[in-house]
Write a protein that holds these residues in place. Structure first.
Motif, short mmCIF file in Angstrom:
data_model
loop_
_atom_site.label_atom_id
_atom_site.label_comp_id
_atom_site.label_asym_id
_atom_site.label_seq_id
_atom_site.Cartn_x
_atom_site.Cartn_y
_atom_site.Cartn_z
N ILE A 144 -14.67 19.76 -86.90
CA ILE A 144 -14.05 20.98 -86.35
C ILE A 144 -14.96 21.60 -85.28
CG2 ILE A 144 -13.25 23.31 -86.87
CD1 ILE A 144 -12.67 22.21 -89.77
N TYR A 145 -16.25 21.72 -85.60
CA TYR A 145 -17.17 22.39 -84.68
C TYR A 145 -17.32 21.62 -83.37
CZ TYR A 145 -18.68 25.27 -88.68
OH TYR A 145 -18.72 26.13 -89.76
N THR A 146 -17.22 20.30 -83.43
CA THR A 146 -17.30 19.51 -82.20
C THR A 146 -16.18 19.90 -81.24
OG1 THR A 146 -18.37 17.65 -83.31
CG2 THR A 146 -17.21 17.17 -81.26
N TYR A 147 -14.97 20.03 -81.77
CA TYR A 147 -13.84 20.46 -80.92
C TYR A 147 -14.04 21.88 -80.42
CZ TYR A 147 -9.20 21.76 -79.36
OH TYR A 147 -8.16 22.22 -78.60
N LEU A 148 -14.42 22.78 -81.32
CA LEU A 148 -14.56 24.19 -80.95
C LEU A 148 -15.66 24.40 -79.92
CD1 LEU A 148 -14.26 25.91 -84.45
CD2 LEU A 148 -12.47 25.62 -82.72
N ARG A 149 -16.76 23.68 -80.05
CA ARG A 149 -17.87 23.84 -79.11
C ARG A 149 -17.42 23.49 -77.68
NH1 ARG A 149 -22.54 26.57 -78.03
NH2 ARG A 149 -23.82 25.34 -76.61
N ARG A 150 -16.69 22.39 -77.56
CA ARG A 150 -16.19 22.00 -76.24
C ARG A 150 -15.21 23.05 -75.69
NH1 ARG A 150 -15.83 16.35 -78.19
NH2 ARG A 150 -17.38 15.10 -77.06
N ARG A 151 -14.32 23.54 -76.55
CA ARG A 151 -13.31 24.49 -76.09
C ARG A 151 -13.94 25.82 -75.70
NH1 ARG A 151 -10.08 24.99 -73.71
NH2 ARG A 151 -8.42 26.18 -74.72
N ASP A 152 -14.92 26.27 -76.46
CA ASP A 152 -15.62 27.50 -76.08
C ASP A 152 -16.21 27.35 -74.68
OD1 ASP A 152 -15.06 28.81 -78.43
OD2 ASP A 152 -17.02 28.49 -79.34
N ARG A 153 -16.85 26.21 -74.40
CA ARG A 153 -17.46 26.00 -73.09
C ARG A 153 -16.40 26.01 -71.99
NH1 ARG A 153 -22.14 23.25 -71.72
NH2 ARG A 153 -22.95 24.35 -73.55
N GLU A 154 -15.26 25.38 -72.24
CA GLU A 154 -14.19 25.36 -71.24
C GLU A 154 -13.69 26.77 -70.93
OE1 GLU A 154 -12.46 20.93 -72.50
OE2 GLU A 154 -11.37 22.76 -73.03
N LEU A 155 -13.55 27.59 -71.97
CA LEU A 155 -13.07 28.95 -71.78
C LEU A 155 -14.09 29.80 -71.02
CD1 LEU A 155 -11.46 29.51 -75.28
CD2 LEU A 155 -10.25 29.32 -73.11
N ILE A 156 -15.37 29.55 -71.26
CA ILE A 156 -16.40 30.29 -70.53
C ILE A 156 -16.42 29.86 -69.07
CG2 ILE A 156 -18.89 30.71 -70.38
CD1 ILE A 156 -18.83 30.32 -73.51
N TRP A 157 -16.15 28.58 -68.82
CA TRP A 157 -16.03 28.13 -67.43
C TRP A 157 -14.88 28.85 -66.72
CZ3 TRP A 157 -18.25 25.88 -63.44
CH2 TRP A 157 -19.40 25.14 -63.64
N ASP A 158 -13.79 29.07 -67.44
CA ASP A 158 -12.67 29.82 -66.86
C ASP A 158 -13.13 31.22 -66.44
OD1 ASP A 158 -11.00 27.68 -67.26
OD2 ASP A 158 -10.10 28.48 -69.09
N LYS A 159 -13.92 31.85 -67.31
CA LYS A 159 -14.44 33.18 -66.97
C LYS A 159 -15.38 33.10 -65.77
CE LYS A 159 -14.54 34.56 -71.89
NZ LYS A 159 -13.45 35.54 -71.88
N TYR A 160 -16.24 32.11 -65.78
CA TYR A 160 -17.23 31.93 -64.72
C TYR A 160 -16.56 31.72 -63.35
CZ TYR A 160 -21.38 29.99 -62.38
OH TYR A 160 -22.43 29.76 -61.52
N ASN A 161 -15.50 30.95 -63.35
CA ASN A 161 -14.80 30.66 -62.09
C ASN A 161 -14.12 31.89 -61.50
OD1 ASN A 161 -15.53 27.94 -61.98
ND2 ASN A 161 -13.76 27.29 -63.19
N ARG A 162 -13.91 32.90 -62.34
CA ARG A 162 -13.30 34.14 -61.85
C ARG A 162 -14.35 35.16 -61.39
NH1 ARG A 162 -9.89 33.19 -66.46
NH2 ARG A 162 -11.04 34.76 -67.69
N ARG A 163 -15.61 34.78 -61.53
CA ARG A 163 -16.69 35.68 -61.12
C ARG A 163 -17.36 35.14 -59.86
NH1 ARG A 163 -18.01 39.30 -65.12
NH2 ARG A 163 -19.95 39.77 -64.03
N ASP A 164 -18.15 35.98 -59.24
CA ASP A 164 -18.87 35.60 -58.03
C ASP A 164 -20.34 35.41 -58.36
OD1 ASP A 164 -19.67 35.12 -55.48
OD2 ASP A 164 -19.68 37.23 -54.87
N GLY A 165 -20.69 34.16 -58.69
CA GLY A 165 -22.11 33.86 -58.90
C GLY A 165 -22.65 34.14 -60.27
N GLY A 166 -21.81 34.23 -61.29
CA GLY A 166 -22.29 34.37 -62.65
C GLY A 166 -22.47 35.82 -63.10
N TRP A 167 -23.33 35.99 -64.13
CA TRP A 167 -23.52 37.31 -64.74
C TRP A 167 -24.95 37.80 -64.48
CZ3 TRP A 167 -21.25 33.10 -67.03
CH2 TRP A 167 -19.88 33.22 -67.39
#
Length: 340
Positions: free
Chosen positions: A79-102
């Motif tokens: 379960i954690y293997t799937y969740l870890r990948r999905r968390d990273r993908e969702l954070i990439w979605d957030k990152y792509n909506r920002r200008d240069g990170g946090w």
């Protein structure tokens, strides 16, 4: 005897890589998909025991530690293997909506294991291409053969401590019977199964869900692995097996409380996948003819989010995935609900 934490600390102290402790997993998916602000705490929380997560490549090492092998540990790793990948993908979605990170550490406090800092800003690490799953345990006993053989078959690395030294477990340690096995027949199943489930609550739960398997022949409390491993007669039993022509459903049924739902789901996930894998190997059945199934009431909230995110609640997609890969169970049940 050492504690699980001591096993973890001792194992990682002997590795060349750096590891983070108790890394939250699934908290981003739960918040984003189910809008739960407290998804990273209490009975809803999950954490990876130890995690090696480099900043420059999409390759990680996920470690779960137990005193002895458990089905829950297998479920957690899958379960954690799937969740870890999905968390990273969702954070990439957030990152792509920002200008240069946090800029501020408070901005990334919920997902700090997914980012790295450079030029006074936080950037998301690469998408995860590969996760090396590692189960760290104490001494290995012959009674663990069935579960550990499944772990190795799934490509999970098993590290065990013997005489103060960590060693990687090899498949050669497991002694199976001759390939001249019994032929699986309805008579064998009838003779070795039982008329009802051991739990009356789970028997009722099965009755309510059994229409999903209408037309199949049902066997309950069936031994798995007993013809493969001579010293483990009937040590593990699948709750339900359903034979539908030349295809099989291997079913784990769990009646849970809200408090136990998460751990019960992880255990049932491990049992269903392990039993399906064992059953196929035991009787020489093609793996794509055997599907693991989890039926839980109430279904852990995380189980419902996992199911929705991975399969879109599509019955046929989920069933097909279970037949294609015995590490992905077909999940049935109504998820827990919490006031928001």
């Amino acid at each position: 005897m050492m504690t699980e934490r001591e096993y973890c600390d001792d194992y990682v102290s002997n590795q060349s890589e750096e590891y983070e402790r108790e890394v939250p997993v699934g908290n981003i998916l739960l918040r984003d998909v189910d809008s739960l602000p407290d998804a990273g705490s209490g009975s809803l929380s999950c954490s990876i025991d130890r995690l090696h997560t480099p900043s420059d490549i999409g390759r990680e090492r996920l470690v779960e530690c137990k005193k002895e092998p458990t089905f829950q540990a297998l479920g957690q790793l899958l379960i954690y293997t799937y969740l870890r990948r999905r968390d990273r993908e969702l954070i990439w979605d957030k990152y792509n909506r920002r200008d240069g990170g946090w800029e501020a550490k408070t901005d990334i406090s919920r997902f700090d294991s997914h980012v790295y800092k450079t030029d006074k800003r936080y950037h998301v690490k690469p998408l995860i291409e590969n996760i090396n799953q590692i189960l760290v345990i104490g001494e290995v006993d012959s009674s663990d053969s069935l579960l550990l053989s499944t772990c190795l078959d799934f490509g999970i690395q098993v590290e065990h401590r013997t005489s103060g030294t960590w060693r990687e477990l090899s498949a050669e340690i497991f002694q199976t019977k001759s390939t001249d096995r019994l032929r699986l027949t309805s008579e064998w199943l009838q003779t070795n199964s039982r008329s009802t489930l051991d739990s009356s609550a789970e028997e009722k739960l099965w009755d309510n869900a059994s229409d999903r398997f209408e037309g199949g022949r049902v066997f309950k409390e069936v031994p798995v692995g007993s013809t493969l491993y001579q010293d483990r007669p009937e040590s593990h039993r699948a709750d339900v097996m359903v034979r539908a022509k030349d295809h099989w459903f291997i079913v784990e049924v769990k009646k849970s409380t809200n408090e136990s739902a998460m751990t019960d789901f992880q255990q049932a996930f491990g049992q269903a996948t392990s039993y399906a894998n064992l059953f196929a190997r035991e009787w020489g059945i093609p793996s794509d003819h055997v599907a693991p199934v989890v039926i839980q009431d109430p279904l852990a909230l995380l189980g419902g989010v996992y199911r929705q995110d991975r399969y879109g609640e599509d019955y046929h997609t989920m069933r097909d995935a279970a037949f294609a890969d015995s590490s992905e169970p077909f999940i049935l049940g109504s998820p827990q609900t919490f006031a928001k």
